[in-house]
Structure formats: structure tokens, C-alpha cells
Design an enzyme around this catalytic site. Structure first.
Site, mmCIF file in Angstrom:
data_model
loop_
_atom_site.group_PDB
_atom_site.id
_atom_site.type_symbol
_atom_site.label_atom_id
_atom_site.label_comp_id
_atom_site.label_asym_id
_atom_site.label_seq_id
_atom_site.Cartn_x
_atom_site.Cartn_y
_atom_site.Cartn_z
ATOM 1 N N TRP A 1 0.831 -1.207 0.000
ATOM 2 C CA TRP A 1 0.000 0.000 0.000
ATOM 3 C C TRP A 1 0.869 1.261 0.000
ATOM 4 O O TRP A 1 1.906 1.322 0.664
ATOM 5 C CB TRP A 1 -0.899 -0.002 1.240
ATOM 6 C CG TRP A 1 -1.885 1.129 1.276
ATOM 7 C CD1 TRP A 1 -3.119 1.158 0.694
ATOM 8 C CD2 TRP A 1 -1.731 2.396 1.931
ATOM 9 N NE1 TRP A 1 -3.734 2.360 0.936
ATOM 10 C CE2 TRP A 1 -2.904 3.140 1.699
ATOM 11 C CE3 TRP A 1 -0.702 2.976 2.691
ATOM 12 C CZ2 TRP A 1 -3.096 4.429 2.204
ATOM 13 C CZ3 TRP A 1 -0.886 4.263 3.191
ATOM 14 C CH2 TRP A 1 -2.068 4.975 2.948
ATOM 15 N N SER B 1 3.181 -7.371 1.637
ATOM 16 C CA SER B 1 2.172 -6.641 2.393
ATOM 17 C C SER B 1 0.814 -6.719 1.683
ATOM 18 O O SER B 1 0.309 -7.811 1.448
ATOM 19 C CB SER B 1 2.645 -5.197 2.619
ATOM 20 O OG SER B 1 1.882 -4.567 3.608
ATOM 21 N N LEU B 2 0.212 -5.581 1.290
ATOM 22 C CA LEU B 2 -1.057 -5.618 0.551
ATOM 23 C C LEU B 2 -0.925 -6.457 -0.716
ATOM 24 O O LEU B 2 -1.843 -7.185 -1.094
ATOM 25 C CB LEU B 2 -1.504 -4.189 0.203
ATOM 26 C CG LEU B 2 -2.696 -4.053 -0.752
ATOM 27 C CD1 LEU B 2 -3.963 -4.642 -0.133
ATOM 28 C CD2 LEU B 2 -2.909 -2.588 -1.141
ATOM 29 N N PHE C 1 3.543 6.339 6.704
ATOM 30 C CA PHE C 1 3.344 4.899 6.542
ATOM 31 C C PHE C 1 4.672 4.198 6.275
ATOM 32 O O PHE C 1 4.922 3.112 6.800
ATOM 33 C CB PHE C 1 2.347 4.626 5.409
ATOM 34 C CG PHE C 1 1.831 3.217 5.389
ATOM 35 C CD1 PHE C 1 1.004 2.753 6.402
ATOM 36 C CD2 PHE C 1 2.168 2.343 4.369
ATOM 37 C CE1 PHE C 1 0.526 1.446 6.395
ATOM 38 C CE2 PHE C 1 1.692 1.036 4.351
ATOM 39 C CZ PHE C 1 0.870 0.596 5.369
ATOM 40 N N LEU C 2 5.533 4.820 5.477
ATOM 41 C CA LEU C 2 6.862 4.251 5.227
ATOM 42 C C LEU C 2 7.647 4.143 6.526
ATOM 43 O O LEU C 2 8.362 3.162 6.755
ATOM 44 C CB LEU C 2 7.634 5.107 4.217
ATOM 45 C CG LEU C 2 7.076 5.162 2.787
ATOM 46 C CD1 LEU C 2 7.926 6.074 1.924
ATOM 47 C CD2 LEU C 2 6.994 3.776 2.168
ATOM 48 N N ALA C 3 7.510 5.145 7.390
ATOM 49 C CA ALA C 3 8.223 5.129 8.673
ATOM 50 C C ALA C 3 7.756 3.965 9.539
ATOM 51 O O ALA C 3 8.565 3.284 10.187
ATOM 52 C CB ALA C 3 8.019 6.453 9.398
ATOM 53 N N ILE C 4 6.450 3.693 9.542
ATOM 54 C CA ILE C 4 5.916 2.564 10.320
ATOM 55 C C ILE C 4 6.450 1.243 9.768
ATOM 56 O O ILE C 4 6.762 0.317 10.519
ATOM 57 C CB ILE C 4 4.365 2.584 10.300
ATOM 58 C CG1 ILE C 4 3.845 3.730 11.165
ATOM 59 C CG2 ILE C 4 3.797 1.252 10.792
ATOM 60 C CD1 ILE C 4 2.339 3.858 11.174
ATOM 61 N N GLN C 5 6.598 1.164 8.456
ATOM 62 C CA GLN C 5 7.063 -0.081 7.845
ATOM 63 C C GLN C 5 8.489 -0.417 8.258
ATOM 64 O O GLN C 5 8.847 -1.586 8.377
ATOM 65 C CB GLN C 5 6.970 0.019 6.318
ATOM 66 C CG GLN C 5 5.533 0.163 5.856
ATOM 67 C CD GLN C 5 5.385 0.072 4.370
ATOM 68 O OE1 GLN C 5 5.986 -0.770 3.743
ATOM 69 N NE2 GLN C 5 4.563 0.914 3.796
ATOM 70 N N ASP D 1 8.320 -6.931 12.816
ATOM 71 C CA ASP D 1 7.292 -6.277 11.993
ATOM 72 C C ASP D 1 6.211 -5.654 12.877
ATOM 73 O O ASP D 1 5.598 -6.340 13.692
ATOM 74 C CB ASP D 1 6.671 -7.323 11.055
ATOM 75 C CG ASP D 1 5.858 -6.717 9.927
ATOM 76 O OD1 ASP D 1 5.347 -5.597 10.093
ATOM 77 O OD2 ASP D 1 5.733 -7.378 8.880
ATOM 78 N N HIS E 1 9.049 -4.714 8.526
ATOM 79 C CA HIS E 1 8.014 -4.949 7.512
ATOM 80 C C HIS E 1 8.542 -4.942 6.075
ATOM 81 O O HIS E 1 7.819 -5.322 5.160
ATOM 82 C CB HIS E 1 6.901 -3.901 7.667
ATOM 83 C CG HIS E 1 5.665 -4.217 6.894
ATOM 84 N ND1 HIS E 1 4.879 -5.327 7.151
ATOM 85 C CD2 HIS E 1 5.061 -3.581 5.847
ATOM 86 C CE1 HIS E 1 3.854 -5.354 6.318
ATOM 87 N NE2 HIS E 1 3.942 -4.308 5.510
#
EC number: 3.1.1.85
Length: 264
Positions: A29, A87-88, A150-154, A214, A241
């Protein structure tokens, strides 16, 4: 190549490289297939089809649900390929393997879950509902910042998180930002899709790669997944992730011998 299809079916951008057995790569995503650029040389012994999912990167949006996306991909890609999804993208590849078993020779899921949303009543580990809601709300406010978050969370949890985020961001931003409607579609899929009851339909060789650190697909998912002789699990101890970014060598050590079975 760009897969051109009849007018009623929007165009998908597919970058095909290398020679050998067909291997399809599906991204997650908020990003596009440029995230797999570091793998181009490493996978050159395969004819790899790097796909921008509908509405991401250079692909046009396709209205509908997960099944609609899968149908469009099946029509645009060669039969008898190995499908790998991160992922997605893993959710898309899993649905494709369930719906079109004769088209898909093998399945690789990377940091992916058949049900991304946490289900407290079933003690199923996943993304807390409020996290996906937050991203949905932020999409309308600041698209680039939302994707960067979102990239940071991954990358969170990886020892090389700062470098991983920069690499992901630089690769992803080389292509157009995703379509806002496609981002919402993807969030809805992560929020609503639960393929767990259908996993027994997957009889192809299936490699599942997990990151122990992850933050989006917790390590507790893996022990709750079905096991069988055709299924192989690899847990990367220090990966988060995006294991193909943070731990490319270990990632390749996991997939290379597994892929070799399709070379005969």
C-alpha cells in the site's frame, strides 16, 4: 512492457525484466513497484514482471474490490507464473492463488497476512483499527506526508530504520503519487478482507517470509497460519516490515533456493 487491454479494462504498468521462469512481483500500500528496484539484478535469472497495482505508480485506477484487481492482473500477466506479494500485494497474490490456481505455479507472501486487521474477539494479531482509520482520515489532508508516515511505520523496529525509510521514499517518489481513490481502496482491503477461511484452497508451493520485528504483521500471526508439506515459513530475526530492503541478503537466502524448484 505496458499491458494494453480492451478499452473497458484500464491499463496496468508492468515492467518486465530478465529471462527464465515467470515471476510476478506485487508491492504494498502507498508505494509502487519501484520499491523492488534493488532486486532487479538479483532476480535476473527469472522473467520478472514488476507490477504497479491499479492506481499506484504508472497504472490507472480500477474501480471495484480485491477480486476486480485480481481479475485485471490475471488478464495482463502470463499464466503459470510464480506470484510474490509484499504486504497488501501479498493479499492480492493470495486471493489470485485461491481464485486462479491453474494460473499460479507458486506463491510467495512477504510480510503479509490473510487478515491484516486485528480481531480482538478472536485474539487474531494485526493492525489496530484506529491506525487504519487514522491513515484514512489523513489521506484527504496531506497525501505525501501520509505516505511518508506509513513508510516510517514499515521500517520501525529495524536497526537500519532511518536508512530504510530514505531508500523506500527515494524509490517510491521517483514515480507519481498514488491515486487517492486507489489508496482508499487499498485501506478498505486491509481493513475488511479476511482470507483465512479459504487458505486451505492453496495447494501450490507457498513460501511465507516474516519479519520478527514487523509492526504491521506481528510475529504472532505465523504460528496461527495453516501448515502443510507444500508450505515453507522463514522468520527473519532482525527484519521489520520491508525485509527485502533492510535485510536483502537474508531475504535472497530465503527465496533463491525455494525458487530453484521452478527452474527444471
Amino acid at each position: 512492457m505496458n499491458a494494453t487491454t480492451p478499452a473497458h479494462r484500464p491499463q496496468l504498468h508492468i515492467d518486465t525484466r530478465g529471462q527464465g521462469p515467470d515471476l510476478v512481483m506485487l508491492h504494498g500500500w502507498g508505494v509502487n513497484s519501484a520499491v523492488f528496484t534493488p532486486l532487479h539484478e538479483q532476480l535476473s535469472e527469472y522473467r520478472v514482471h514488476y507490477v504497479d497495482l491499479p492506481g499506484f505508480g504508472l497504472s490507472q485506477p480500477i474501480a471495484g474490490d480485491l477480486s476486480t484487481w485480481v481479475d485485471a492482473l490475471i488478464h495482463a500477466l502470463p499464466a503459470n507464473a510464480i506470484w510474490a506479494g509484499w504486504s497488501l500485494g501479498g493479499l492480492v497474490a493470495t486471493q489470485a492463488a485461491i481464485r486462479y490456481p491453474s494460473h499460479i505455479q507458486g506463491l510467495i507472501t512477504i510480510a503479509s497476512s490473510p487478515c491484516f486487521m486485528a480481531r480482538e474477539e478472536e485474539a487474531w494479531p494485526g493492525i489496530p483499527p484506529q491506525v487504519l482509520s487514522m491513515f484514512g482520515e489523513q489521506l484527504g489532508q496531506n497525501l505525501p506526508k501520509t505516505i511518508e508516515r506509513f513508510l516510517a511505520i514499515q521500517a520501525m523496529g529495524s536497526e537500519t530504520a532511518k536508512d530504510d525509510i530514505k531508500q523506500l521514499r527515494d524509490l517510491v517518489l521517483a514515480r507519481p503519487l498514488p491515486d487517492a481513490a486507489a489508496l482508499t481502496q487499498g485501506l478498505d482491503m486491509l481493513n475488511q478482507i479476511d482470507l483465512r477461511p479459504q487458505l486451505s484452497a492453496i495447494q501450490q508451493p507457498w513460501l511465507r517470509i516474516w519479519g520478527r520485528l514487523d509492526g504491521l504483521v506481528p510475529k504472532r500471526v505465523q504460528p496461527q497460519m495453516p501448515t502443510a508439506n507444500h508450505i515453507t515459513d522463514v522468520m527473519l530475526a532482525k527484519a521489520s516490515h520491508a525485509p527485502f530492503v533492510s535485510h536483502m541478503e537474508e531475504f535472497l537466502q530465503a527465496i533463491t533456493p525455494w525458487l530453484a524448484q521452478f527452474k527444471d
